[in-house]
Design a protein around this motif. Structure first.
Motif: not given
Length: 229
Positions: A135-139, A85-87, A167-169
């Motif tokens: 925000k996800p993918y910077n909008g 999960p990219l923690d 990459f995640q959201n």
């Protein structure tokens, strides 16, 4: 973290509002409790400027509650390993000591290039970072964001594009193999075939440069010192 003390510019702006209405030059007097005491005790001040008082109070509270908070989502973290999960599973700091197992470095009379290969294939040291986006993918569209994203790692006169990009959201994680970067710098200096001694390597100053679509370019610095266990 206290949201006001973490942003001096916002503290200054809110204090200006309070100083103007309270009539004090002492920063310690410019606070919300002083404002309410003034509002309650000074009837002339209260009645003569009700609109000014309420507007200033509203602006101050807006600063105090929300306007000056540092957005925790816009965070950069040095990190050398991640889970699915990219923690971040291996957090790092701006100054780190990394211990290497000398028993695993089995090359006789090693060169600098041999040590770079050891870092790459055996020790697998991978300086990296984790970035949480506002925000996800910077909008932006996912593919637009990913195609415009790039991260670089620099050591000395050698700069390489970071190999791993995940990459995640709203999370980006990148890493690079330290061994590859050191080998490039050794070649640049013409010492790749020279005998290797860890003691002469010294601290390794790294520069991270991250180009993120929808954000200003991020530049961070970190120093790694390698030691034998």
């Amino acid at each position: 973290m206290n949201s006001i003390s973490s942003n001096p510019d916002c503290v200054y702006a809110s204090e200006i509002i309070m100083k103007r209405e309270i009539g004090t030059s002492n920063p310690s007097d410019a606070n919300i409790s002083t404002f309410f005491r003034k509002f309650r005790l000074d009837s002339n001040w209260n009645l003569s400027r009700p609109n000014s008082i309420l507007i200033s109070l509203f602006v101050y509270i807006s600063f105090w509650i929300g306007g000056c908070q540092t957005d925790p989502k816009q965070s950069f973290q040095f990190c050398d390993n991640f889970n699915e999960p990219l923690d971040c599973t291996e957090p790092k700091t701006e100054n780190d000591i990394v211990f290497l197992d000398k028993k695993l470095f089995k090359k006789e009379n090693p060169s600098n290039e041999d040590f770079g290969n050891f870092l790459y294939f055996t020790a697998r040291e991978t300086p990296g970072f984790r970035l949480v986006l506002p925000k996800p993918y910077n909008g932006l569209a996912k593919q637009t964001f990913r195609s415009g994203y790039v991260a670089y790692l620099k050591y000395g006169n050698s700069t390489e594009r970071m190999e791993g990009n995940l990459f995640q959201n709203n999370i980006v994680a990148s890493f690079h193999y330290l061994g590859a970067l050191l080998k490039e710098e050794f070649r640049h200096k013409g010492i790749d075939k020279s005998p290797f001694q860890l003691e002469t390597l010294g601290p390794i100053p790294l520069e991270y440069k991250v180009i993120v679509p929808g954000m200003e370019t991020i530049t961070k610095h970190r120093t790694i010192e390698l030691r034998w266990k």
